[in-house]
Motif scaffolding. Structure first.
Motif, mmCIF file in Angstrom:
data_model
loop_
_atom_site.group_PDB
_atom_site.id
_atom_site.type_symbol
_atom_site.label_atom_id
_atom_site.label_comp_id
_atom_site.label_asym_id
_atom_site.label_seq_id
_atom_site.Cartn_x
_atom_site.Cartn_y
_atom_site.Cartn_z
ATOM 1 N N ASP A 37 16.483 17.009 54.943
ATOM 2 C CA ASP A 37 16.624 15.572 54.733
ATOM 3 C C ASP A 37 16.660 15.316 53.231
ATOM 4 N N ALA A 38 17.830 14.967 52.714
ATOM 5 C CA ALA A 38 18.000 14.765 51.278
ATOM 6 C C ALA A 38 17.186 13.578 50.772
ATOM 7 N N TYR A 39 16.920 12.585 51.604
ATOM 8 C CA TYR A 39 16.130 11.435 51.189
ATOM 9 C C TYR A 39 14.697 11.871 50.879
ATOM 10 N N TYR A 40 14.093 12.648 51.789
ATOM 11 C CA TYR A 40 12.729 13.133 51.591
ATOM 12 C C TYR A 40 12.677 14.383 50.708
ATOM 13 N N LYS A 41 13.845 15.035 50.523
ATOM 14 C CA LYS A 41 13.911 16.335 49.849
ATOM 15 C C LYS A 41 12.950 17.323 50.517
ATOM 16 N N ASN A 47 13.156 14.532 65.315
ATOM 17 C CA ASN A 47 12.576 13.189 65.361
ATOM 18 C C ASN A 47 12.314 12.623 63.967
ATOM 19 N N ASP A 48 12.878 13.264 62.934
ATOM 20 C CA ASP A 48 12.716 12.861 61.536
ATOM 21 C C ASP A 48 11.267 12.974 61.070
ATOM 22 N N GLU A 49 10.525 13.909 61.666
ATOM 23 C CA GLU A 49 9.150 14.180 61.256
ATOM 24 C C GLU A 49 9.155 15.413 60.364
ATOM 25 N N ARG A 50 8.466 15.338 59.234
ATOM 26 C CA ARG A 50 8.424 16.480 58.320
ATOM 27 C C ARG A 50 7.805 17.690 59.004
ATOM 28 N N ILE A 51 8.367 18.862 58.709
ATOM 29 C CA ILE A 51 7.833 20.108 59.246
ATOM 30 C C ILE A 51 7.339 20.957 58.083
ATOM 31 N N SER A 52 6.443 21.882 58.360
ATOM 32 C CA SER A 52 5.760 22.631 57.297
ATOM 33 C C SER A 52 6.677 23.568 56.522
ATOM 34 N N GLN A 53 7.699 24.090 57.171
ATOM 35 C CA GLN A 53 8.612 25.007 56.476
ATOM 36 C C GLN A 53 9.958 25.048 57.174
ATOM 37 N N GLY A 59 20.040 22.589 59.739
ATOM 38 C CA GLY A 59 21.185 21.737 59.452
ATOM 39 C C GLY A 59 20.840 20.645 58.454
ATOM 40 N N SER A 60 21.699 19.643 58.360
ATOM 41 C CA SER A 60 21.484 18.496 57.474
ATOM 42 C C SER A 60 21.184 17.275 58.317
ATOM 43 N N PHE A 61 20.135 16.532 57.937
ATOM 44 C CA PHE A 61 19.736 15.334 58.668
ATOM 45 C C PHE A 61 20.382 14.148 57.980
ATOM 46 N N ALA A 62 21.568 13.746 58.447
ATOM 47 C CA ALA A 62 22.283 12.655 57.786
ATOM 48 C C ALA A 62 23.471 12.223 58.621
ATOM 49 N N LEU A 63 23.922 11.015 58.367
ATOM 50 C CA LEU A 63 25.224 10.603 58.878
ATOM 51 C C LEU A 63 26.249 11.251 57.965
ATOM 52 N N SER A 64 27.327 11.711 58.513
ATOM 53 C CA SER A 64 28.282 12.442 57.701
ATOM 54 C C SER A 64 29.700 12.176 58.175
ATOM 55 N N ASN A 65 30.649 12.812 57.506
ATOM 56 C CA ASN A 65 32.045 12.656 57.877
ATOM 57 C C ASN A 65 32.745 14.003 57.786
ATOM 58 N N PHE A 66 34.026 14.011 58.107
ATOM 59 C CA PHE A 66 34.777 15.263 58.109
ATOM 60 C C PHE A 66 34.872 15.885 56.728
ATOM 61 N N GLU A 67 34.943 15.071 55.680
ATOM 62 C CA GLU A 67 35.031 15.598 54.317
ATOM 63 C C GLU A 67 33.766 16.389 53.968
ATOM 64 N N TYR A 68 32.607 15.873 54.361
ATOM 65 C CA TYR A 68 31.351 16.575 54.104
ATOM 66 C C TYR A 68 31.362 17.943 54.797
#
Length: 90
Positions: A37-41, A47-53, A59-68
């Protein structure tokens, strides 16, 4: 009113191609889901809950598009680390 696009539209337009189909087995299930999650780094679960490692696959936790996705694939094919990998290896 927002027009919804059916899932098969991307295949019908030729953006995606099905290369194989297989039934899922218990080996396909993950014990823990991991996303950067780039917002939290930091790393989070589905469930968008931080995990220990970080755990793989991650993967990437974000809305994205084909260019990404194109940029991610090109970086991986060129041997460059994917998002969050450098942080995990420090």
């Amino acid at each position: 009113m927002v027009q919804r696009t059916g899932r098969s539209t991307y295949w019908n337009k030729g953006y995606f191609r099905t290369v194989a189909h297989a039934e899922l087995t218990s080996d396909d299930l993950l014990e823990e889901h991991c996303f950067y999650d780039a917002y939290y780094k930091d790393y989070v679960n589905e469930n968008d809950e931080r995990i220990s490692q970080r755990s793989d696959p991650c993967g990437s936790f974000a809305l994205s598009n084909f260019e990404y996705f194109q940029q991610e694939i090109e970086a991986a094919l060129a041997g460059h680390p994917v998002v969050g990998r450098q942080r995990a290896e420090k």
